[in-house]
Enzyme design. Structure first.
Site, short mmCIF file in Angstrom:
data_model
loop_
_atom_site.label_atom_id
_atom_site.label_comp_id
_atom_site.label_asym_id
_atom_site.label_seq_id
_atom_site.Cartn_x
_atom_site.Cartn_y
_atom_site.Cartn_z
N GLU A 393 0.78 -1.25 0.11
CA GLU A 393 -0.17 0.19 -0.12
C GLU A 393 1.09 1.38 -0.13
O GLU A 393 1.71 1.33 0.91
CB GLU A 393 -0.99 0.08 1.23
CG GLU A 393 -1.62 1.23 1.42
CD GLU A 393 -2.70 1.68 0.26
OE1 GLU A 393 -3.49 0.73 0.06
OE2 GLU A 393 -2.30 2.52 -0.28
N HIS A 472 -4.87 -2.02 -6.71
CA HIS A 472 -5.92 -1.33 -6.09
C HIS A 472 -5.95 0.36 -6.39
O HIS A 472 -4.80 0.73 -6.46
CB HIS A 472 -6.48 -1.62 -4.74
CG HIS A 472 -7.22 -3.12 -4.77
ND1 HIS A 472 -8.21 -3.12 -4.00
CD2 HIS A 472 -6.79 -4.10 -5.25
CE1 HIS A 472 -8.70 -4.44 -4.00
NE2 HIS A 472 -7.77 -5.02 -5.00
N GLU A 497 -15.40 -4.29 -0.61
CA GLU A 497 -15.23 -3.51 0.93
C GLU A 497 -16.22 -2.28 1.17
O GLU A 497 -16.44 -2.26 2.34
CB GLU A 497 -13.82 -2.68 0.34
CG GLU A 497 -13.78 -1.78 -0.65
CD GLU A 497 -12.40 -1.46 -1.08
OE1 GLU A 497 -11.35 -1.78 -0.56
OE2 GLU A 497 -12.27 -0.11 -1.72
C1 NOJ Z 1 -8.23 -0.18 -0.31
C2 NOJ Z 1 -8.28 -1.32 -0.96
O1 NOJ Z 1 -9.11 -1.60 -2.11
C3 NOJ Z 1 -8.39 -2.44 0.15
O2 NOJ Z 1 -8.39 -3.98 -0.39
C4 NOJ Z 1 -7.19 -2.60 0.92
O3 NOJ Z 1 -7.65 -3.29 2.15
C5 NOJ Z 1 -7.07 -1.13 1.52
N1 NOJ Z 1 -6.99 -0.19 0.43
C6 NOJ Z 1 -5.58 -1.12 2.06
O4 NOJ Z 1 -4.64 -1.13 1.30
CA CA Z 2 -10.29 0.52 -2.99
#
Ligand code: NOJ
Ligand code: CA
Length: 690
Positions: A393, A472, A497
């Site tokens: 991330e 993502h 999500e």
């Molecule tokens: C957004 C992503 O779509 C999700 O899958 C991820 O858990 C979070 N960001 C943290 O990276």
């Molecule tokens: Ca996302």
């Protein structure tokens, strides 16, 4: 293959045009058709016109009926004259291609690339004589075109601040559009809007349009490389114009020779045909540049993930930390027991403890948290035939990530991690670029030229380490998986999500909308299969159990998550069986029926067996769909393992959990009646004789 060259210089007459303009006469009426090409089956025809002012435009017909009417072509430059009027045709050349190529993985093993090409060469009639080629590739189910600028004396470095490229839809009053807005804070994770065409503002692509006569059209682009993403702005009734995603320099910076991405128009008689027409996007991309990518294995995965979104676990260290050695072992054990190849672990590295959303400049991609034993877990997983899936991330500190990327991928490679999920969480326009350490931080858009290039730097570095990428908050998909087959999936739409968070949860029509909009562009890591059907604080997920299963067939991804917690699957072992069985790699795909945002039925054949799978799902309305099984091998009896809604299923309350299983023998001659509950679905595995 037929090739024909016929130079057809057409002197523009600026004086005459100026006189006509003064007299208030419509110039378009005087345009002359200078070139035309038909698709191989003569379904589509593209005509290229030049007006008396030398303005180049194109039109598209389907079966003799206009679909796209007079639509301008040209580029808007930062410096000097626009690449727009005063062009004359210098040359035209047609050729054709009919080839079939094999995908290393995908919705189908082979793809037919069958089109006729028209290459038109234009030059300015004024002093500069700048040259611009427009190349059209016309398939039976769509058109791709792009600008090509050869090396030439009066066009070298250019800053492209916009395009004159238009898409003018015939009969706009009757047209309906499905789209999400571009240029707002959220990137692509928005609910689709259903509006009249004339109520479109600035839209992301793909944008899907249905004309009054049922013709379905989708606008998008292919091979978005070293250029900004295209948005479409409605500028007049029925008229959409290309707008380029902003860049920090104010322009897309290019140097001749160069080509633009392909602008694509998919055209089909109905929604299923539109889905099938998406091969055009792959066909317009360059072939595989990575060579053998058999090290990438399409597969399903579990994750240390849903708990964070439910807020019962955390990314950062502390009492709720999800990515602990102990908990990860439990998920690995569950994955091994049930035959899942992957286990994604988020929150394994340092940097999450602070306000990570607001600051990505503290993430360390080579340093695990003290309670996470990466080498130990990698070995533990390997012994059980499971592979950890990595997570990077960036929170949009993209240059900072790039500096660490090589070491980060090397670390993962050493530990047998061959898929990495990346993330770019921040508002649109907030990608942080820093060309020199301690230099100025420049903000870019997720779909800017710079970030398009960033993604390719990641994908190529990852390939050197035999790692596949699942991004993502990505840039949109434009078919680059053909060229870089380790760019296996991405998010780029509202995924599962949102059902954890609410704000609000995905509505019952969501998946039937995605399949005919976002999914036209390529695979999505939607993260399906939450059988607990419950988000944070008891929030109801607005589907039935059977619909969660159907998602695995309807929403394609070669890395397909089983998103729920192991303990929740343990409570739904009967339905979980389908998730265990369904593959993530296919030999063939067919969309059998559907309407945008209403319902869809998809069948796909497993790449590694003779089994077929069916997924069907609906919006808030119940439906009864008759499906002929003529896709099955004739003369073979299959066992149909059916997972369906019960008579009293629905997307609200306890009804969500009602579902039935049935097994029966079927053959290609049978017709099945699928009964879908409100917000429901159906999933079927057709098991071929072993
Ligand atoms: C957004 C992503 O779509 C999700 O899958 C991820 O858990 C979070 N960001 C943290 O990276
Ligand atoms: Ca996302």
């Amino acid at each position: 293959m037929n090739t024909q060259t016929s130079p057809k210089p057409r002197p523009a007459t600026p004086l005459l045009a100026a006189l006509l303009l003064c007299a208030g006469m419509p110039l378009a009426a005087h345009a002359e058709t200078v070139a035309a090409v038909e698709s191989p089956g003569k379904v589509l025809k593209v005509e290229v016109d030049v007006s008396p002012q030398g303005r180049v435009s194109y039109r598209v017909q389907r079966n003799g009926k206009p679909v796209i009417t007079d639509s301008a072509l040209g580029l808007r430059l930062r410096d000097g004259a626009q690449l727009y009027p005063w062009f004359a045709l210098q040359s035209q050349k047609t050729s054709g291609v009919d080839e079939t190529w094999e995908q290393p993985w995908g919705e189908s093993r082979t793809v037919r690339n069958h089109y006729n090409e028209l290459r038109t060469g234009f030059a300015e009639t004024g002093r500069d004589k700048r040259r611009m080629d427009v190349v059209f590739r016309v398939f039976d189910d769509g058109v791709g075109f792009r600008y090509e600028f050869p090396k030439q004396p009066n066009l070298d470095k250019v800053g492209i601040i916009g395009e004159f490229t238009e898409f003018t839809i015939a009969d706009p009053e009757s047209a309906k559009a499905w789209w999400i807005p571009a240029g707002e804070w959220n990137r692509y994770e928005q609910l689709y809007r259903t509006t009249s065409l004339d109520n479109v503002g600035i839209a992301h692509t793909p944008i899907t349009v249905r004309l009054g006569d049922g013709t379905h059209v989708a606008f998008h682009e292919a091979a978005l490389v070293d250029y900004s993403g295209m948005w479409l702005q409605r500028i007049d009734s029925g008229k959409l114009r290309a707008v380029l995603s902003p860049t920090s320099s104010g322009a897309v910076e290019k140097q001749a020779p160069f080509t633009t991405p392909w602008r694509t128009i998919q055209i089909a008689g109905d929604a299923p045909g539109l889905y099938q027409s998406s091969n055009l996007i792959l066909n317009l991309n360059e072939p595989n540049k990575l060579g053998d990518v058999s090290w990438f294995k399409p597969a399903k995965y579990l994750g240390v993930w849903w708990g964070m979104h439910l807020d019962t676990q955390s990314w950062g260290v502390g009492p709720k930390h999800g990515a602990t050695t102990e908990y990860t072992k439990q998920v690995i054990d569950f994955a091994a027991e049930h035959g899942f190849r992957g286990v994604l672990v988020e929150g394994w590295n340092t940097g999450w403890d602070q306000d990570w959303f607001a600051n990505g400049w503290v993430f360390d991609f080579t340093k695990a948290t003290p309670d996470f034993d990466l080498p130990g877990l990698a070995a533990y997983a390997k012994a059980k035939g499971v592979h950890l899936i990595g997570h990077h991330e960036t929170a949009c500190a993209v240059s900072f990530y790039e500096r660490q990327m090589k070491d980060a991928f090397a670390l993962y490679e050493k530990n047998g991690v061959d898929v990495v999920k990346t993330g770019y969480v921040c508002d649109a326009g907030q990608i942080e670029r820093q060309d020199k350490v301690n230099g100025a931080v420049i903000r870019e858009w997720h779909d800017s030229q710079w970030n398009a290039n960033h993604h390719l730097r990641v994908v190529q570095e990852a390939a050197r380490h035999h790692i596949a990428i699942n991004a993502h908050e990505p840039i949109k998909d434009t078919g680059l998986r053909r060229t870089y087959p380790n760019w296996v999936s991405r998010e780029g739409a509202r995924g599962m999500e949102y059902n954890a968070w609410g704000e609000p949860p995905n509505p019952p029509e969501h998946e039937a909308m995605l399949v005919f909009t976002r999914m036209l562009s390529g695979p999505m890591d939607f993260t399906p299969g939450v059988l607990s059907l419950t988000g944070k604080n008891g929030l109801e997920i607005q589907t039935t159990i059977a619909k969660q299963l159907a998602q695995y067939v309807v929403l394609y991804s070669p890395v397909q998550m089983a998103a729920d917690l192991p303990e929740n699957y343990a409570k739904h072992m009967d339905a979980f069986q389908f998730i265990k069985d369904v593959p993530a790699d296919w030999d063939a795909t067919r969309a059998l029926n559907g309407e945008v945002g209403d319902y869809v039925t998809m069948v796909r054949k497993d790449r590694n067996s003779a089994d077929w799978y069916l997924g069907s799902l609906t919006d808030e309305h119940p439906r009864t769909l008759k499906v002929k099984l003529d896709f099955l091998e004739p003369g073979t009896t299959y066992q149909a393992q059916i997972y369906r809604d019960a008579r009293d299923s629905g997307w609200k309350g306890e009804q969500r959990f009602k579902f039935e299983r049935e097994s029966r023998d079927v053959t290609a001659g049978d017709t099945l009646t699928l009964r879908l509950a409100p917000g429901g679905g159906q999933a079927i595995r057709f098991v071929a004789p072993r």
